[in-house]
Design a protein around this motif. Sequence first.
Motif, PDB file in Angstrom:
ATOM      1  N   LYS B  45      43.226  23.592  -6.323  1.00 36.31           N
ATOM      2  CA  LYS B  45      42.993  22.264  -5.738  1.00 36.31           C
ATOM      3  C   LYS B  45      43.468  22.202  -4.289  1.00 36.31           C
ATOM      4  O   LYS B  45      42.745  21.733  -3.411  1.00 36.31           O
ATOM      5  CB  LYS B  45      43.710  21.190  -6.575  1.00 36.31           C
ATOM      6  CG  LYS B  45      43.326  21.214  -8.037  1.00 36.31           C
ATOM      7  CD  LYS B  45      44.025  20.142  -8.826  1.00 36.31           C
ATOM      8  CE  LYS B  45      45.530  20.307  -8.876  1.00 36.31           C
ATOM      9  NZ  LYS B  45      46.004  21.505  -9.610  1.00 36.31           N
ATOM     10  N   THR B  46      44.689  22.695  -4.072  1.00 38.84           N
ATOM     11  CA  THR B  46      45.188  22.731  -2.691  1.00 38.84           C
ATOM     12  C   THR B  46      44.275  23.597  -1.830  1.00 38.84           C
ATOM     13  O   THR B  46      43.953  23.251  -0.686  1.00 38.84           O
ATOM     14  CB  THR B  46      46.626  23.291  -2.670  1.00 38.84           C
ATOM     15  OG1 THR B  46      47.448  22.452  -3.472  1.00 38.84           O
ATOM     16  CG2 THR B  46      47.179  23.325  -1.270  1.00 38.84           C
ATOM     17  N   THR B  47      43.843  24.714  -2.397  1.00 42.39           N
ATOM     18  CA  THR B  47      42.925  25.597  -1.688  1.00 42.39           C
ATOM     19  C   THR B  47      41.660  24.847  -1.282  1.00 42.39           C
ATOM     20  O   THR B  47      41.169  24.979  -0.151  1.00 42.39           O
ATOM     21  CB  THR B  47      42.564  26.787  -2.601  1.00 42.39           C
ATOM     22  OG1 THR B  47      43.776  27.399  -3.042  1.00 42.39           O
ATOM     23  CG2 THR B  47      41.720  27.791  -1.868  1.00 42.39           C
ATOM     24  N   PHE B  89      50.383  16.512   2.700  1.00 39.13           N
ATOM     25  CA  PHE B  89      50.674  17.815   2.103  1.00 39.13           C
ATOM     26  C   PHE B  89      51.461  17.657   0.818  1.00 39.13           C
ATOM     27  O   PHE B  89      52.201  16.696   0.634  1.00 39.13           O
ATOM     28  CB  PHE B  89      51.441  18.694   3.092  1.00 39.13           C
ATOM     29  CG  PHE B  89      50.544  19.361   4.083  1.00 39.13           C
ATOM     30  CD1 PHE B  89      49.980  18.626   5.107  1.00 39.13           C
ATOM     31  CD2 PHE B  89      50.231  20.702   3.970  1.00 39.13           C
ATOM     32  CE1 PHE B  89      49.131  19.223   6.007  1.00 39.13           C
ATOM     33  CE2 PHE B  89      49.383  21.304   4.869  1.00 39.13           C
ATOM     34  CZ  PHE B  89      48.822  20.569   5.891  1.00 39.13           C
ATOM     35  N   GLN B  90      51.280  18.663  -0.049  1.00 39.25           N
ATOM     36  CA  GLN B  90      51.880  18.599  -1.382  1.00 39.25           C
ATOM     37  C   GLN B  90      53.387  18.395  -1.323  1.00 39.25           C
ATOM     38  O   GLN B  90      53.944  17.661  -2.116  1.00 39.25           O
ATOM     39  CB  GLN B  90      51.543  19.890  -2.137  1.00 39.25           C
ATOM     40  CG  GLN B  90      51.865  19.828  -3.606  1.00 39.25           C
ATOM     41  CD  GLN B  90      51.184  20.949  -4.377  1.00 39.25           C
ATOM     42  OE1 GLN B  90      50.464  21.761  -3.814  1.00 39.25           O
ATOM     43  NE2 GLN B  90      51.405  20.973  -5.661  1.00 39.25           N
ATOM     44  N   PHE B  91      54.042  19.043  -0.350  1.00 40.48           N
ATOM     45  CA  PHE B  91      55.489  18.883  -0.269  1.00 40.48           C
ATOM     46  C   PHE B  91      55.895  18.079   0.967  1.00 40.48           C
ATOM     47  O   PHE B  91      56.993  18.252   1.488  1.00 40.48           O
ATOM     48  CB  PHE B  91      56.175  20.250  -0.308  1.00 40.48           C
ATOM     49  CG  PHE B  91      55.825  21.003  -1.548  1.00 40.48           C
ATOM     50  CD1 PHE B  91      56.366  20.633  -2.769  1.00 40.48           C
ATOM     51  CD2 PHE B  91      54.893  22.019  -1.512  1.00 40.48           C
ATOM     52  CE1 PHE B  91      56.004  21.299  -3.932  1.00 40.48           C
ATOM     53  CE2 PHE B  91      54.531  22.691  -2.679  1.00 40.48           C
ATOM     54  CZ  PHE B  91      55.086  22.331  -3.879  1.00 40.48           C
ATOM     55  N   TYR B 166      44.651  13.744   0.060  1.00 39.61           N
ATOM     56  CA  TYR B 166      45.992  13.592  -0.511  1.00 39.61           C
ATOM     57  C   TYR B 166      46.241  14.724  -1.489  1.00 39.61           C
ATOM     58  O   TYR B 166      45.533  14.842  -2.480  1.00 39.61           O
ATOM     59  CB  TYR B 166      46.119  12.291  -1.296  1.00 39.61           C
ATOM     60  CG  TYR B 166      45.796  11.029  -0.542  1.00 39.61           C
ATOM     61  CD1 TYR B 166      44.484  10.598  -0.403  1.00 39.61           C
ATOM     62  CD2 TYR B 166      46.808  10.240  -0.012  1.00 39.61           C
ATOM     63  CE1 TYR B 166      44.189   9.429   0.268  1.00 39.61           C
ATOM     64  CE2 TYR B 166      46.519   9.060   0.661  1.00 39.61           C
ATOM     65  CZ  TYR B 166      45.208   8.671   0.800  1.00 39.61           C
ATOM     66  OH  TYR B 166      44.914   7.505   1.467  1.00 39.61           O
ATOM     67  N   ASP B 167      47.246  15.531  -1.232  1.00 40.49           N
ATOM     68  CA  ASP B 167      47.595  16.582  -2.189  1.00 40.49           C
ATOM     69  C   ASP B 167      48.741  16.084  -3.061  1.00 40.49           C
ATOM     70  O   ASP B 167      49.879  16.057  -2.632  1.00 40.49           O
ATOM     71  CB  ASP B 167      47.984  17.868  -1.450  1.00 40.49           C
ATOM     72  CG  ASP B 167      47.860  19.082  -2.350  1.00 40.49           C
ATOM     73  OD1 ASP B 167      47.697  18.888  -3.572  1.00 40.49           O
ATOM     74  OD2 ASP B 167      47.921  20.213  -1.834  1.00 40.49           O
ATOM     75  N   GLU B 168      48.410  15.677  -4.259  1.00 40.56           N
ATOM     76  CA  GLU B 168      49.389  15.180  -5.226  1.00 40.56           C
ATOM     77  C   GLU B 168      50.267  14.068  -4.668  1.00 40.56           C
ATOM     78  O   GLU B 168      51.487  14.241  -4.544  1.00 40.56           O
ATOM     79  CB  GLU B 168      50.258  16.335  -5.707  1.00 40.56           C
ATOM     80  CG  GLU B 168      49.414  17.536  -6.027  1.00 40.56           C
ATOM     81  CD  GLU B 168      49.842  18.239  -7.287  1.00 40.56           C
ATOM     82  OE1 GLU B 168      50.840  17.810  -7.883  1.00 40.56           O
ATOM     83  OE2 GLU B 168      49.151  19.164  -7.675  1.00 40.56           O
TER      84      GLU B 168
HETATM   85 MG   LIG Z   1      48.532  22.414  -5.019  1.00 44.64          MG
END
Ligand SMILES: [Mg+2]
Lengths: 270, 270
Positions: B45-47, B89-91, B166-168
């Motif tokens: 998904k992030t990819t 970003f996810q983090f 939106y990543d998570e």
């Molecule tokens: Mg991810």
Amino acid sequence: MICDWGGSVLKQAITNLGSRTLDALWTVGLAMRFFVTVLLHSGMAFRRFGLTIRELYFTGVLSLIVILVSGLFVGMVLGLQGYETLQTYGAEESLGIVVALSLVRELGPVVAALLFASRAGSAITAEIGLMKATEQLSAMEMMAVDPLARVVAPRFWAGVISMPLLAALFSAMGVFGGYLVGVQLIGIDEGAFWSQMQNAVDFERDVLNGVIKSVVFGIAVTAIALFEGYDAPPTAEGVAGATTRTVVTSSLVVLALDFVLTAFMFRGIG
Amino acid sequence: MQNDNLIEIEQLAFGYGTRSILKNINLTAKRGQVVAIMGSSGCGKTTLLRLIGGQLKANQGVVRVADESVGDLDRDGLCRLRRKMGMLFQFGALFTDMTVFDNVAFQLREHTDLPEDAIRDLVLMKLHAVGLRGAAQLMPAELSGGMARRVALARAIALDPMLVLYDEPFAGLDPISLGVTGNLIRRLTDTLGLTSVVVTHDIHESLKIVDYIYFISEGVIVAEGTADEIRASGLPFVHQFVHGEADGPVPFHYPAPPYADDLRLGGQRA
Ligand SMILES: [Mg+2]
Ligand SMILES: Nc1ncnc2c1ncn2[C@@H]1O[C@H](COP(=O)(O)OP(=O)(O)OP(=O)(O)O)[C@@H](O)[C@H]1O
């Protein structure tokens, strides 16, 4: 059977050596390309000079203490050792020359660069490496801001600018240290100490060459530190390894460059 | 006549090295919609978001954003597109050397000539929207994970982009912030007329706010539909996601040899 085994070990060793050499060459190539790319992205570092000034503070000002203290001690040691040697020839009044020339020509640029590599270089690598590992550089890219221009180039120019200044301060502190030991402690004639120094140190031959050296070292150390950080695997071990490599590689490069530059400047080779 | 689809992805394939991650993805996001992408951890998904943002290049197929093929854009084109794109970003990926305020102000300062007063108002508005106006002067290290993500959200929408990835956004949020963030994404999408692509594991929350959902498994889209269709479908994927079961069509395990073999139980059983 045994012969066969020996052959395969030898083959393995040669293969290893070959692939390591290739890896090293590959890295040197990448570093060169990185260096040129940074130069090409330097516009912002000058247009918004505030960015570079901020980095000057982190690389230059925060290295001041370590540079000044080391310079003082190195100068004091030079004073002691120089006096010991000169005394045997009855030439202790020339102490000023020995101290000043060794600092301005060699120890100032070289030792300041080595200290700079371990104090500021490692910090630069760790910072850039962590920014990469925590996706800050990616995030910046996604905001249409080029990290090479915004993050890397200002740090590069700050390093290049601060290195000669730090080396000059190192030398000045060293001369002061030599003066403390030679004149104040041992009791050499103060007038002779300073006037001999003034007569012997040539601006172009000694001071200017020293400055050129420290500019070259500044470029080398900062570029290596930035490259290692930018190239580091985005993990904790990756950044730790890169920080170590910065200090080791840039120290070796500084010493090797010093030999080459000295050969050109003082022996007229080439 | 403007194309209704802001994002069009056709027959996209991508892999890291030889490991293929995405095999055949067809996906569209209409303007003004909230589209969710779901799938198990590590399914790419992030990819996929990075492919949309142009940070990775597809091996096959095309990714079109606002009628431009992202993979074929040059640097300037990509920059132009990214100014209209926000990414969470996810983090979080907040800039750790800047305050929360400066993080959110970053793009405004880089890309606009707004006076500092106007920037201040805009930043405080964005921070207010995520409930962190009071945290403006904190450093990212002083934030909790959930707070950092909300700041990152404020930063992603700072320039009022046309598309936000939106990543998570819901990971690590308490139920209150989770509901608020969900509503915020919906509201921003509606009031600013932007388009949102949300990668998430939270099917309950996303069913409430999204217009369309895609499920990815093993590199292909295995199910898609509007929230109602998905709820009504009773598809095994959906069932598994809603009930959080390890067994089902979506594999929980990263590809591995049989468990018994790995534990060397083979011999004893025989
Ligand atoms: Mg991810
Ligand atoms: N830089 C990389 N190099 C090689 N492989 C990678 C890289 N980044 C991710 N992968 C692999 O690609 C796969 C997909 O990664 P991705 O980060 O897109 O997953 P994800 O769907 O976002 O997972 P999660 O929900 O856990 O965030 C993973 O299996 C991972 O092993």
